[in-house]
Design a protein around this motif. Structure first.
Motif, PDB file in Angstrom:
ATOM      1  N   GLU A  36      -0.889   3.705 -10.263  1.00  0.00           N
ATOM      2  CA  GLU A  36      -0.821   5.093 -10.722  1.00  0.00           C
ATOM      3  C   GLU A  36      -0.848   5.098 -12.244  1.00  0.00           C
ATOM      4  O   GLU A  36      -0.828   4.059 -12.891  1.00  0.00           O
ATOM      5  CB  GLU A  36       0.477   5.764 -10.261  1.00  0.00           C
ATOM      6  CG  GLU A  36       1.703   5.140 -10.875  1.00  0.00           C
ATOM      7  CD  GLU A  36       2.892   6.064 -10.960  1.00  0.00           C
ATOM      8  OE1 GLU A  36       2.778   7.226 -10.544  1.00  0.00           O
ATOM      9  OE2 GLU A  36       3.930   5.618 -11.464  1.00  0.00           O
ATOM     10  N   VAL A  37      -0.857   6.311 -12.821  1.00  0.00           N
ATOM     11  CA  VAL A  37      -0.720   6.476 -14.263  1.00  0.00           C
ATOM     12  C   VAL A  37       0.739   6.766 -14.578  1.00  0.00           C
ATOM     13  O   VAL A  37       1.349   7.641 -13.976  1.00  0.00           O
ATOM     14  CB  VAL A  37      -1.601   7.637 -14.792  1.00  0.00           C
ATOM     15  CG1 VAL A  37      -1.374   7.827 -16.285  1.00  0.00           C
ATOM     16  CG2 VAL A  37      -3.070   7.353 -14.511  1.00  0.00           C
ATOM     17  N   GLU A  41       0.824  -1.205   0.000  1.00  0.00           N
ATOM     18  CA  GLU A  41       0.000   0.000   0.000  1.00  0.00           C
ATOM     19  C   GLU A  41       0.864   1.263   0.000  1.00  0.00           C
ATOM     20  O   GLU A  41       1.819   1.368   0.754  1.00  0.00           O
ATOM     21  CB  GLU A  41      -0.911   0.012   1.227  1.00  0.00           C
ATOM     22  CG  GLU A  41      -1.833   1.219   1.271  1.00  0.00           C
ATOM     23  CD  GLU A  41      -2.804   1.152   2.425  1.00  0.00           C
ATOM     24  OE1 GLU A  41      -3.604   2.069   2.567  1.00  0.00           O
ATOM     25  OE2 GLU A  41      -2.746   0.154   3.180  1.00  0.00           O
ATOM     26  N   GLY A  42       0.507   2.186  -0.857  1.00  0.00           N
ATOM     27  CA  GLY A  42       1.210   3.456  -0.929  1.00  0.00           C
ATOM     28  C   GLY A  42       2.429   3.423  -1.826  1.00  0.00           C
ATOM     29  O   GLY A  42       3.035   4.452  -2.091  1.00  0.00           O
ATOM     30  N   LEU A  49     -10.945   9.084  -8.332  1.00  0.00           N
ATOM     31  CA  LEU A  49     -10.290   8.335  -9.402  1.00  0.00           C
ATOM     32  C   LEU A  49      -9.012   7.680  -8.877  1.00  0.00           C
ATOM     33  O   LEU A  49      -8.125   8.359  -8.349  1.00  0.00           O
ATOM     34  CB  LEU A  49      -9.950   9.263 -10.567  1.00  0.00           C
ATOM     35  CG  LEU A  49      -9.136   8.644 -11.704  1.00  0.00           C
ATOM     36  CD1 LEU A  49      -9.890   7.494 -12.355  1.00  0.00           C
ATOM     37  CD2 LEU A  49      -8.771   9.701 -12.746  1.00  0.00           C
ATOM     38  N   GLN A  50      -8.909   6.360  -9.023  1.00  0.00           N
ATOM     39  CA  GLN A  50      -7.739   5.611  -8.582  1.00  0.00           C
ATOM     40  C   GLN A  50      -7.436   4.521  -9.611  1.00  0.00           C
ATOM     41  O   GLN A  50      -8.298   3.701  -9.914  1.00  0.00           O
ATOM     42  CB  GLN A  50      -7.985   4.959  -7.218  1.00  0.00           C
ATOM     43  CG  GLN A  50      -8.364   5.934  -6.119  1.00  0.00           C
ATOM     44  CD  GLN A  50      -8.839   5.209  -4.881  1.00  0.00           C
ATOM     45  OE1 GLN A  50      -8.127   4.377  -4.318  1.00  0.00           O
ATOM     46  NE2 GLN A  50     -10.065   5.505  -4.456  1.00  0.00           N
ATOM     47  N   ALA A  75      -3.431   9.696 -10.322  1.00  0.00           N
ATOM     48  CA  ALA A  75      -4.574   8.898  -9.870  1.00  0.00           C
ATOM     49  C   ALA A  75      -4.147   7.723  -9.001  1.00  0.00           C
ATOM     50  O   ALA A  75      -4.514   6.580  -9.234  1.00  0.00           O
ATOM     51  CB  ALA A  75      -5.391   8.419 -11.074  1.00  0.00           C
ATOM     52  N   THR A  76      -3.375   7.986  -7.973  1.00  0.00           N
ATOM     53  CA  THR A  76      -2.775   6.927  -7.152  1.00  0.00           C
ATOM     54  C   THR A  76      -3.833   6.127  -6.390  1.00  0.00           C
ATOM     55  O   THR A  76      -4.756   6.690  -5.799  1.00  0.00           O
ATOM     56  CB  THR A  76      -1.777   7.547  -6.153  1.00  0.00           C
ATOM     57  OG1 THR A  76      -0.789   8.271  -6.883  1.00  0.00           O
ATOM     58  CG2 THR A  76      -1.102   6.475  -5.323  1.00  0.00           C
TER      59      THR A  76
END
Length: 874
Positions: free
Chosen positions: A151-152, A22-23, A57-58, A167-168
């Motif tokens: 992410e993107v 995560e993260g 948004l993710q 968008a993480t």
């Protein structure tokens, strides 16, 4: 239409499999298996747990760009999966969806099959149930850009529109799997099986990355905090592999980092090796562990690093669950700038404590690779594996099938770099004689070690003052034409391309940009004479690029254009290579004769930030956005401004100079030699990292750079050189990702060199002798024999060189009252006495030469021609 329920079974192995914490953001590069060619069948599966927010948004996973690609993302309480091809002749955008809840684990599969009759299909499977589907899709064409996990990376499409927002994802991704096939049975069981590994990884809690690797594909993973950021006192690297027929040649299983810090596992000479090292700050020794392996055999290999700040930790190698080798003295592994690579070398790594820069591809099969920031005990772990939360299956309803006939106009084609033509470093020969000293040889060796493929050779000329009209070669500061020729040939012997680049300055310290000669006719006539001398050397030695001048701002103005056109004409009459001129960025727009040249040459010392140590992110923004004072002044971003020059004159751009001092505040004015501040390797490293990231992504209009500079003579700890600093590995890795140098082909055959030498110096001093054959350094020898005691020692060196022409010897570490005596040399049976050396540039005036021996009393060269007819008769 086919439906997919329960467990998905496949007839082929998956492409990358990742475990994502995560993260953490994982960003890895395209490969032929992932994105090459036209993809007609693909299954993208993800197991993840949502966070509390499922409205924003993710992005869970995205691959491709604005023109073609696929992704899976969350927005407005729904899970979306999209595929698209909006190129000319493409089939548009298709998006599928299903409702989801927060803090819930899901398993999703996006399945595309363009081989199905009547237009192909795409389906979304959630927790074993097909929840959405559409027809009217085709194959996805070869995909650009990196691949974004969590992410993107680059661009993707959301609601049919192209976006670049990161968008993480705010939850946890447990694993990701991609297979270039569609299910062969109607079931879906969950986590990919990793048979036999549960016991190995039971105690590990902090997963970095896991991959599944296809034989023959080179997978490269960009740096991240989990992979190689921060400080690591514990690391576990697991590789499951099957050897091929060949276990003798060097083959890399996995490596990350570079020559300063990193770890790897590789095979050579029938042996599996595992190595870990940490150079520079908090350095500890390169540590290598090993065990024998056999051909066509499967193995589980585990490298465990359990270090500490006191450097009393251990490194252990386990093979098939048994401890086979162990070593102590392990400290903390600091952050590495090099990426991770599966099945090959990306950039460079260390093998037997020596730098390796070739790809060293593995020829067997790698079935599993995992990295953990924890120290495992493979003998003590008894099972358990990863514990995943129970799957909560929300109710889902099958919506009706959509036609999927969205039409979205294609975006403009995105630029991309296939590798710079010039991955260059500048060598400043700031005084006469420097080009033929050992320092020059060692500097060129360093340039090759950081994967450069070109050097700018700088020769300096002078005028007396700002208004003087006579340009002259200074006896002390200007390298002789013969020495410049030698430097060119030495660089070419190493496979390096050449930019020959004169600099001009005032003997009183006047900068070239402020020169305003009283008599322009006389000035340009004398300047042209020196330029034509250099042009003749460039032509005679097949130099790739010749620069007419450097940062002569006032003299580049319109009133001097005719003088430059005259010089260009005369140079072109002599020299057949490419011609440019080096201008500061603010000077470039004033030059009216770019269209007479082959490159736009810019010295790119753009002001980027007032922060003492700006972050890489801020520096990237300074290059690419309007968020800087310079961009406001230019009216566009720095990158756009530079590209506009290329478009205006229809010429490619090279940065004839660019560099960053290792000092706080350097980003405010990178070209300021006089800036005062605290030494900061971090500031230099951040500026270099941002530069490589931004400019490495430009298209064919940008053909490379020549970094300023590499210290040939003694430098300072706050200068521009990246030698032995954090930025060195950044440059090596960036240049290593390009095509690198191509050394001259070996004609076959070997040369044997024997030397009889002795030394002179204080009791605690050992002279060093550098041996150079045909421009390449082949040995650095410690001369321990003492001439005063009548001792001599013989060295024999064997190198690959079928027809040697010149042997040169250099004294690399002279101090007062030291020296080296050369009694004789023997090259393939050609015996030459020391005193018969073709040239002895090593004895300064005032020294008495010993009549029996050739002597090296300073850092100069002793040269022996191996093709002289008289010597051959001996």
């Amino acid at each position: 239409m086919a439906e997919y329920q329960n467990t998905l079974e496949f007839d082929v192995s998956p492409a990358p499999v990742l475990s994502w914490t995560e993260g953490e953001i994982a960003d890895f590069r395209n490969s032929d298996v992932m994105s090459g060619g036209s993809i007609s069948q693909v299954t993208q599966a993800i197991n993840f747990t949502t966070g509390t927010d499922v409205l924003g948004l993710q992005v869970l996973y995205e691959q491709g760009g604005a023109s073609s690609g696929l992704n899976i993302y969350i927005e407005d309480g729904q899970l979306f999966a999209a595929v698209w091809d909006v190129n000319d002749g493409g089939w548009g955008v298709v998006e599928l969806s299903a409702d989801i809840a927060g803090e819930t684990q899901y398993e999703v599969a996006l399945i595309l099959d363009a081989t199905v009759a009547d237009g192909g299909l795409v389906a979304l499977v959630l927790n074993g149930v097909q929840v959405d589907a559409a027809s009217g899709v085709g194959a996805i064409r070869s995909l650009a850009d990196s691949i974004g996990l969590g992410e993107v990376s680059g661009k993707t499409r959301i609601d049919g529109a192209a976006i670049t927002d990161d968008a993480t994802f705010g939850g946890t991704i447990h694993w990701v799997e991609q297979i270039h096939a569609v299910p062969s049975a109607a079931s879906y069981s969950g986590t990919p099986e990793v048979e036999g590994h549960d016991a190995l990884i039971a105690s590990l809690s902090d997963a970095a990355l896991i991959f599944e690797w296809q034989d023959g594909d080179d997978l490269t993973i960009d740096s991240s905090e989990a992979l190689n950021g921060g400080l690591f006192d514990e690391k576990t690297q697991i590789v499951s592999f099957t050897t091929g027929d060949n276990i003798d040649d060097l083959q890399m299983l996995y490596e990350q980092g570079g020559r300063t810090r990193g770890l790897n596992l590789f095979i050579e000479g029938g042996t599996l090796y595992a190595a870990v090292w940490n150079g520079a700050k908090d350095a500890w020794d390169y540590t290598e562990l090993s065990a024998a392996v056999e051909a066509n055999t499967s193995y589980d290999a585990v490298l465990v690093m359990d270090g500490n700040a006191e450097q009393t930790g251990t490194a252990s190698l386990y093979l098939n669950g048994a401890l086979v080798d162990e070593a102590g003295g392990i400290g903390v592994l600091r952050s590495q700038t090099g990426d991770g690579a599966v099945g090959h070398v990306d950039g460079n790594t260390l093998v037997h404590d020596q730098r390796v820069g070739d790809d060293a591809s593995f020829t067997g099969t790698i079935s599993y690779v995992a990295g953990y920031n924890d120290a495992a005990d493979p003998e003590g772990d008894t099972g358990g594996g990863f514990e995943e939360p129970p799957v909560e299956e929300p109710p889902v309803e099958e919506p009706p099938v959509d036609g999927g006939d969205d039409e979205t106009p294609p975006d403009p084609e995105e630029g991309g770099s296939d590798g710079w033509a010039f991955q260059g470093i500048s060598l400043d020969y700031a005084r006469n004689g420097l080009a033929v000293l050992a320092e020059s040889q060692l500097a060129m060796d360093g340039v090759v070690e950081i994967n450069a493929n070109a050097v700018a050779i700088v020769s300096r000329y002078q005028v007396a003052h700002q208004w003087a009209s006579d340009v002259y070669a200074d006896d002390y500061y200007t390298e002789s034409l013969a020495n410049i020729t030698q430097a060119i040939q030495d660089a070419q012997a190493r496979g390096l391309q050449i930019l020959l680049k004169p600099h001009l300055g005032g003997a009183d310290g006047t900068w070239s940009g402020n020169l305003t000669p009283n008599d322009a006719d006389a000035f340009f006539e004398s300047y042209k004479a020196h330029i034509l001398d250099l042009a003749r050397i460039a032509e005679a030695n097949d130099v790739e690029v010749f620069s007419l001048g450097n940062e002569m701002g006032e003299l580049y103005g319109p009133e001097y254009t005719d003088y430059w056109l005259d010089i260009i004409t005369d140079v072109r009459d002599i020299y057949s290579g490419d011609v440019t001129i080096a201008a500061q960025y603010w000077q470039a727009g004033n030059i009216e004769f770019w269209d007479e040249l082959d490159f736009i040459g810019i010295n790119g010392y753009f002001p980027l930030s007032d922060a003492p140590v700006p972050t890489v992110e801020k520096l990237i923004a300074a290059w690419t956005t309007m968020d800087s004072g310079l961009a406001q002044w230019l009216g566009m971003s720095v990158v756009d401004y530079t590209q506009s020059l290329s478009e205006q004159y229809d010429l490619p751009v090279i940065f004839t100079e660019i560099g960053f001092r290792s000092i706080e505040g350097a980003a405010s004015d990178p070209g300021d030699y006089d800036l005062v501040g605290e030494v900061s390797e971090e500031a230099q490293a951040n500026m270099m990292e941002a530069f490589m990231q931004v400019w490495g992504e430009q298209g064919d209009w940008f053909e490379g750079s020549f970094l300023w500079g590499w210290n040939v003579a003694q430098g300072q700890d706050n200068d521009y050189s990246v030698q032995d600093r954090l930025a060195e590995e950044i440059v090596a890795d960036a240049y290593g990702a390009q095509d690198g140098i191509l050394l001259p082909e070996d004609e076959g055959g070997q040369t044997e060199i024997t030397l009889r030498v002795s030394g002179k110096g204080p009791e605690d001093f050992t002279p060093e002798l550098l041996v150079n054959l045909d421009g390449l350094d082949v040995a650095l020898l410690d001369v321990t024999a003492v001439r005063a005691e009548g001792d001599f020692q013989e060295f024999t060196i064997t190198v690959d060189d079928a027809s040697p022409e010149e042997l040169r010897l250099f004294f690399t570490n002279p101090v007062d009252q030291t020296g080296i005596y050369v009694d004789w040399i023997d090259v393939n049976g050609l015996h030459i006495e020391g005193e018969d050396a073709t040239d002895n540039a090593a004895i300064p005036e005032g020294y008495q030469d010993n009549s029996e021996f050739a002597s090296l009393f300073m850092n100069g060269a002793l040269s022996f021609s191996l093709v002289d007819s008289e010597l051959l008769l001996l």
